[in-house]
Design a protein around this motif. Structure first.
Motif, PDB file in Angstrom:
ATOM      1  N   LEU A  53       7.180   5.373  -5.723  1.00  0.00           N
ATOM      2  CA  LEU A  53       5.892   4.864  -6.179  1.00  0.00           C
ATOM      3  C   LEU A  53       5.882   3.346  -6.320  1.00  0.00           C
ATOM      4  N   MET A  54       7.043   2.724  -6.175  1.00  0.00           N
ATOM      5  CA  MET A  54       7.075   1.256  -6.160  1.00  0.00           C
ATOM      6  C   MET A  54       6.351   0.707  -4.931  1.00  0.00           C
ATOM      7  N   PHE A  55       6.170   1.555  -3.942  1.00  0.00           N
ATOM      8  CA  PHE A  55       5.470   1.137  -2.729  1.00  0.00           C
ATOM      9  C   PHE A  55       3.993   1.505  -2.770  1.00  0.00           C
ATOM     10  N   SER A  56       3.464   1.810  -3.936  1.00  0.00           N
ATOM     11  CA  SER A  56       2.054   2.177  -4.059  1.00  0.00           C
ATOM     12  C   SER A  56       1.118   1.028  -3.715  1.00  0.00           C
ATOM     13  N   PHE A  57       1.614  -0.200  -3.750  1.00  0.00           N
ATOM     14  CA  PHE A  57       0.772  -1.326  -3.372  1.00  0.00           C
ATOM     15  C   PHE A  57       0.325  -1.220  -1.914  1.00  0.00           C
ATOM     16  N   LEU A  58       1.044  -0.438  -1.108  1.00  0.00           N
ATOM     17  CA  LEU A  58       0.646  -0.244   0.282  1.00  0.00           C
ATOM     18  C   LEU A  58      -0.643   0.568   0.393  1.00  0.00           C
ATOM     19  N   GLY A  59      -1.049   1.189  -0.700  1.00  0.00           N
ATOM     20  CA  GLY A  59      -2.303   1.928  -0.720  1.00  0.00           C
ATOM     21  C   GLY A  59      -3.521   1.034  -0.547  1.00  0.00           C
ATOM     22  N   ALA A  60      -3.347  -0.263  -0.705  1.00  0.00           N
ATOM     23  CA  ALA A  60      -4.468  -1.196  -0.527  1.00  0.00           C
ATOM     24  C   ALA A  60      -4.727  -1.519   0.942  1.00  0.00           C
ATOM     25  N   MET A  61      -3.871  -1.033   1.818  1.00  0.00           N
ATOM     26  CA  MET A  61      -4.061  -1.305   3.244  1.00  0.00           C
ATOM     27  C   MET A  61      -5.298  -0.565   3.755  1.00  0.00           C
ATOM     28  N   PRO A  62      -6.080  -1.216   4.581  1.00  0.00           N
ATOM     29  CA  PRO A  62      -7.223  -0.497   5.163  1.00  0.00           C
ATOM     30  C   PRO A  62      -6.736   0.561   6.153  1.00  0.00           C
ATOM     31  N   TYR A  63      -7.430   1.659   6.175  1.00  0.00           N
ATOM     32  CA  TYR A  63      -7.199   2.791   7.080  1.00  0.00           C
ATOM     33  C   TYR A  63      -5.936   3.574   6.757  1.00  0.00           C
ATOM     34  N   LEU A  64      -4.814   2.923   6.531  1.00  0.00           N
ATOM     35  CA  LEU A  64      -3.559   3.628   6.293  1.00  0.00           C
ATOM     36  C   LEU A  64      -3.226   3.802   4.821  1.00  0.00           C
ATOM     37  N   GLY A  65      -3.985   3.181   3.925  1.00  0.00           N
ATOM     38  CA  GLY A  65      -3.649   3.188   2.506  1.00  0.00           C
ATOM     39  C   GLY A  65      -3.637   4.571   1.886  1.00  0.00           C
ATOM     40  N   VAL A  66      -4.688   5.337   2.110  1.00  0.00           N
ATOM     41  CA  VAL A  66      -4.777   6.671   1.498  1.00  0.00           C
ATOM     42  C   VAL A  66      -3.699   7.610   2.040  1.00  0.00           C
ATOM     43  N   PRO A  67      -3.467   7.671   3.367  1.00  0.00           N
ATOM     44  CA  PRO A  67      -2.361   8.532   3.830  1.00  0.00           C
ATOM     45  C   PRO A  67      -0.998   8.108   3.296  1.00  0.00           C
ATOM     46  N   ILE A  68      -0.786   6.820   3.144  1.00  0.00           N
ATOM     47  CA  ILE A  68       0.491   6.355   2.597  1.00  0.00           C
ATOM     48  C   ILE A  68       0.628   6.799   1.146  1.00  0.00           C
ATOM     49  N   LEU A  69      -0.456   6.700   0.364  1.00  0.00           N
ATOM     50  CA  LEU A  69      -0.394   7.146  -1.033  1.00  0.00           C
ATOM     51  C   LEU A  69      -0.132   8.641  -1.135  1.00  0.00           C
ATOM     52  N   ARG A  70      -0.734   9.409  -0.249  1.00  0.00           N
ATOM     53  CA  ARG A  70      -0.488  10.862  -0.258  1.00  0.00           C
ATOM     54  C   ARG A  70       0.953  11.172   0.106  1.00  0.00           C
ATOM     55  N   LEU A  71       1.488  10.443   1.068  1.00  0.00           N
ATOM     56  CA  LEU A  71       2.890  10.622   1.461  1.00  0.00           C
ATOM     57  C   LEU A  71       3.828  10.257   0.307  1.00  0.00           C
ATOM     58  N   LEU A  72       3.513   9.185  -0.403  1.00  0.00           N
ATOM     59  CA  LEU A  72       4.336   8.793  -1.549  1.00  0.00           C
ATOM     60  C   LEU A  72       4.251   9.829  -2.665  1.00  0.00           C
ATOM     61  N   ALA A  73       3.063  10.410  -2.885  1.00  0.00           N
ATOM     62  CA  ALA A  73       2.927  11.452  -3.909  1.00  0.00           C
ATOM     63  C   ALA A  73       3.728  12.698  -3.529  1.00  0.00           C
ATOM     64  N   LEU A  74       3.713  13.041  -2.255  1.00  0.00           N
ATOM     65  CA  LEU A  74       4.496  14.188  -1.788  1.00  0.00           C
ATOM     66  C   LEU A  74       5.986  13.917  -1.938  1.00  0.00           C
ATOM     67  N   LEU A  75       6.412  12.715  -1.598  1.00  0.00           N
ATOM     68  CA  LEU A  75       7.812  12.338  -1.764  1.00  0.00           C
ATOM     69  C   LEU A  75       8.207  12.359  -3.236  1.00  0.00           C
ATOM     70  N   ASN A  76       7.304  11.939  -4.108  1.00  0.00           N
ATOM     71  CA  ASN A  76       7.531  11.991  -5.547  1.00  0.00           C
ATOM     72  C   ASN A  76       7.793  13.426  -5.980  1.00  0.00           C
ATOM     73  N   LEU A  77       6.963  14.355  -5.519  1.00  0.00           N
ATOM     74  CA  LEU A  77       7.124  15.764  -5.886  1.00  0.00           C
ATOM     75  C   LEU A  77       8.432  16.345  -5.355  1.00  0.00           C
ATOM     76  N   VAL A  78       8.765  16.033  -4.114  1.00  0.00           N
ATOM     77  CA  VAL A  78      10.015  16.534  -3.529  1.00  0.00           C
ATOM     78  C   VAL A  78      11.222  16.002  -4.301  1.00  0.00           C
ATOM     79  N   LEU A  79      11.166  14.738  -4.697  1.00  0.00           N
ATOM     80  CA  LEU A  79      12.285  14.156  -5.445  1.00  0.00           C
ATOM     81  C   LEU A  79      12.393  14.723  -6.853  1.00  0.00           C
ATOM     82  N   VAL A  80      11.275  15.085  -7.475  1.00  0.00           N
ATOM     83  CA  VAL A  80      11.359  15.726  -8.796  1.00  0.00           C
ATOM     84  C   VAL A  80      12.076  17.069  -8.671  1.00  0.00           C
TER      85      VAL A  80
END
Length: 124
Positions: A53-80
């Motif tokens: 989630l330290m890379f959540s700032f990438l969510g501000a990118m146009p077009y790719l921001g939301v998919p990147i945030l979803r990928l980070l959330a999924l990675l967060n869940l897998v790591l938990v």
């Protein structure tokens, strides 16, 4: 001044969310599943899972921001789940059950009238 207050409030809510998610996993494991997991193992697995989630700032990118945030959330869940399996001495299935039930407890509490004022304050 409002910016500083917003940053401080956001940090406090982040820590509260971290601790409450850990508490909900602990409550679910101790009382609902009756297979207790050490508090330290839960907190360590959550700490590990917040690293992407330290890379959540990438969510501000146009077009790719939301998919990147979803990928980070999924990675967060897998790591938990994998962290709880490793630190708690559980199988992946058992760890997934603990995390899923802890998430359900967290969602129920967030939707009650006790947590609603805090959630509205977060959107300020």
């Amino acid at each position: 001044m409002r910016f500083v207050l917003s940053i401080v409030l956001s940090a406090l809510l982040f820590v509260a969310g971290y601790l409450f998610w850990g508490l909900s996993i602990w409550v679910a494991s101790r009382w609902l599943i009756e297979q207790p997991v050490a508090w330290r193992a839960i907190l360590d697995s959550l700490a590990l899972s917040y690293v992407p989630l330290m890379f959540s700032f990438l969510g501000a990118m146009p077009y790719l921001g939301v998919p990147i945030l979803r990928l980070l959330a999924l990675l967060n869940l897998v790591l938990v789940v994998t962290g709880l399996a490793a630190f708690g001495g559980l199988s992946l299935g058992q760890a997934a059950g603990h995390v899923a039930l802890g998430w359900v407890v967290l969602q129920v509490v967030q939707q009650t009238t006790l947590a609603q004022p805090l959630m509205r304050f977060n959107r300020w």
